[in-house]
Design an enzyme around this catalytic site. Sequence first.
Site, PDB file in Angstrom:
ATOM      1  N   GLY B  10      46.148  23.697 121.539  1.00 26.28           N
ATOM      2  CA  GLY B  10      45.564  23.556 120.207  1.00 26.28           C
ATOM      3  C   GLY B  10      46.611  23.863 119.143  1.00 26.28           C
ATOM      4  O   GLY B  10      47.819  23.905 119.423  1.00 26.28           O
ATOM      5  N   PHE B  11      46.166  24.135 117.931  1.00 25.50           N
ATOM      6  CA  PHE B  11      47.104  24.408 116.843  1.00 25.50           C
ATOM      7  C   PHE B  11      48.007  25.598 117.160  1.00 25.50           C
ATOM      8  O   PHE B  11      49.211  25.551 116.951  1.00 25.50           O
ATOM      9  CB  PHE B  11      46.344  24.668 115.541  1.00 25.50           C
ATOM     10  N   GLU B 169      29.402  19.753 107.178  1.00 23.68           N
ATOM     11  CA  GLU B 169      30.076  18.452 107.266  1.00 23.68           C
ATOM     12  C   GLU B 169      29.280  17.488 108.140  1.00 23.68           C
ATOM     13  O   GLU B 169      29.118  16.313 107.806  1.00 23.68           O
ATOM     14  CB  GLU B 169      31.500  18.645 107.785  1.00 23.68           C
TER      15      GLU B 169
END
Lengths: 423, 423
Positions: B10-11, B169
């Site tokens: 991941g990041f 969202e």
Amino acid sequence: MKRVLVVGGGFAGLNVARGLRRVRDLEVTLVDRRNHHLFQPLLYQVAMAGLSPAEIAAPIRSLLSRQRNARVRQESVRRVSLAEGWIETQRGLRHAYDTLVLAPGAVDSYFGHPEWSAHAPGLKSLDQALEIRRRVLHAYEQAELATDPQRRKELLTFAVVGGGPTGVELAGALGEMSRFTLAKDFREIDPKLARVLLIEAGPRILPAFPEKLAARATRDLEALGVQVWTSSPVTHVDEKGIDLGNERVAAATVLWAAGVRASPLLASLGVPLDRQGRVEVEPDLSLPGHPNVFVLGDAASFAGPDDVPLPGVAPVAIQQGRYVARRIRDELRGGSPAQPKPFRYRDRGQMATIGRKRAVAETGGLRFGGFFAWWLWLVVHIFFLVGFKNRLFVVMQWAWAYLAFYRGARLIVERDLDEAETG
Amino acid sequence: MKRVLVVGGGFAGLNVARGLRRVRDLEVTLVDRRNHHLFQPLLYQVAMAGLSPAEIAAPIRSLLSRQRNARVRQESVRRVSLAEGWIETQRGLRHAYDTLVLAPGAVDSYFGHPEWSAHAPGLKSLDQALEIRRRVLHAYEQAELATDPQRRKELLTFAVVGGGPTGVELAGALGEMSRFTLAKDFREIDPKLARVLLIEAGPRILPAFPEKLAARATRDLEALGVQVWTSSPVTHVDEKGIDLGNERVAAATVLWAAGVRASPLLASLGVPLDRQGRVEVEPDLSLPGHPNVFVLGDAASFAGPDDVPLPGVAPVAIQQGRYVARRIRDELRGGSPAQPKPFRYRDRGQMATIGRKRAVAETGGLRFGGFFAWWLWLVVHIFFLVGFKNRLFVVMQWAWAYLAFYRGARLIVERDLDEAETG
């Protein structure tokens, strides 16, 4: 209000529905078990991670959303009653029709060995394309982890069964992928050493093409590291590989492009079917004895030149769809002659692409191969792509892939790694 | 040759690996159960059919293919032995390390009700995003077919549980999708009448945002037809809907954005974990008593301002990844001080987008909402997207969607219609 029921949202069915868009007092219902129309000629690109599903498919709803007289139902049709004039869906719902258009397409055929399908997926749907992508990319990932050289070789052997256009395109893309796209990605293995086998039962690949072009295609494939094995009928397939008579090939990945048969739905019609399960239709594509029922696309056996049935390709389906739409329009105008003008296929030629740079093509007596044929193929296919947006994105995606040797969609989407491995 | 083992692409993990790219005599091995790095902040767009998986994800291999000292292994890590210094994968293989970086991320948390997950998928992976897309689009398709008005209402009710950024969202995109994208596609139903509920247990949505912005977001959501229900803790979830205490909401589609917990892998460390299963790390992100083991990203509980743990967002993970890479580099240079400079998070603010036109944002004391915030959000997110190609395509895709109100990826990819229905 006449009810036209169209079964199948492929090239044939979609063109029937669209051909009726301007007709008043008509209700067109298109039934498909999937929610999207698929540009099948580029499906192998999704399988080889060159394109994303959205780039070769479009929701049938959005394709017909502006057509006021059309409605779309996502249902799977189970049987047809010609006597009573209805179709029945998997929910048991019945829809009556005045005119029925059957364009259910084809399914993979394993020559009486359905058990092979689990080990050798075909290439008819987006789902299958993504499954093939999953298997191919997994094979490389597992080869990278494998310690036993035997196992590693097995994992890096890819067998494509069937030397028709689909098999040629799959094998070419596979060869190219291992030669270029993946070349720099791995440390333990050298993807260039992957073995890609194109296995054909007949004496040569691309039997529908002229001999010279088939030979050209073979050379182009071999240039991409693909081994072309002809006269090699497959006698057995399992999870570890395939048998060719007394020969055994250990391959972790086997792809099936050896044959299709028409949708099993047609069996419920109770009419005679040909060896590939297709309905032998009248010159106007109607069902013998049922002038209000049409069968087209891969489901129809329509005698072409020298009585060979027309091939199951997009242009045939598109032209048949337009023809049937015209027939129905004439009918409604009441002006339909006792002897309707028979359907005639205008053959604009055929092509097959090999990797990212070459193709073989034949059109109106002209035959050529190599780079120019590839461009021709590209243009023709993108031209046919449904929807401007898709065309635009495919061109860009391809331009990119072409310049960058980069497979944008090289993703494995899976429930879980472990699950995927058992799969 | 020092061995740095990074768990998770991941990041956080990716930034550690990349931060070590110029270090010699070092072997960096990145292990991830998936083959791709995922730009999670845009995952909801894949779920809502606005983007394709390939546009927000990139194969970890291709991201690291030019980094000579890095290798990638697609494996699922099962346990860690700090005492003996190895990790064990699902295959039972053990990999020894000199330095271990644990960035396994988080999983959905159902507050002790794992059985809810089948009825209310979360949004952590591409696969889940596509599953959500499948369910939402299927709900509309089935509503179009439904004859019973009660059933139809159920099918057109979408409940999003959790009022954090993800929930906001998702709900916003759902509201917009039914208002605009799908509006013209159906004949029997009016997608505009779809009920989208955003359900939050707490007194208001976006608890991490200032009150004013949360109120603004609520108004923007309501403008998209989303009903925002606060102070409504979910007490039960099943295939037919949800219970809110003694209230019952019949919804065919329930989406889970209510909470996450750190990867279960951390339990195998045998160190104390906080309520969300995170490891409480030292000021330098190392594991207490294990200076050669780092835990970061969603897996780490690092006290930020006023001792509130830092949120599980991309900027935190990215900054922590870079910090740990620097720590390891210093270590190797031998020049690591007795007291390494502690990690400090530079908070650049937070944003949440609502539909295609609005957002709320807070950065450096500044707070704004509406269209400008949306553009800021768009720019920032695309800027962070891994790989130029993805940025390019996302911009174009969005520009297109924005102009054409068209969801390019509106596809349901499924094994089979019937199967999907039972699912």
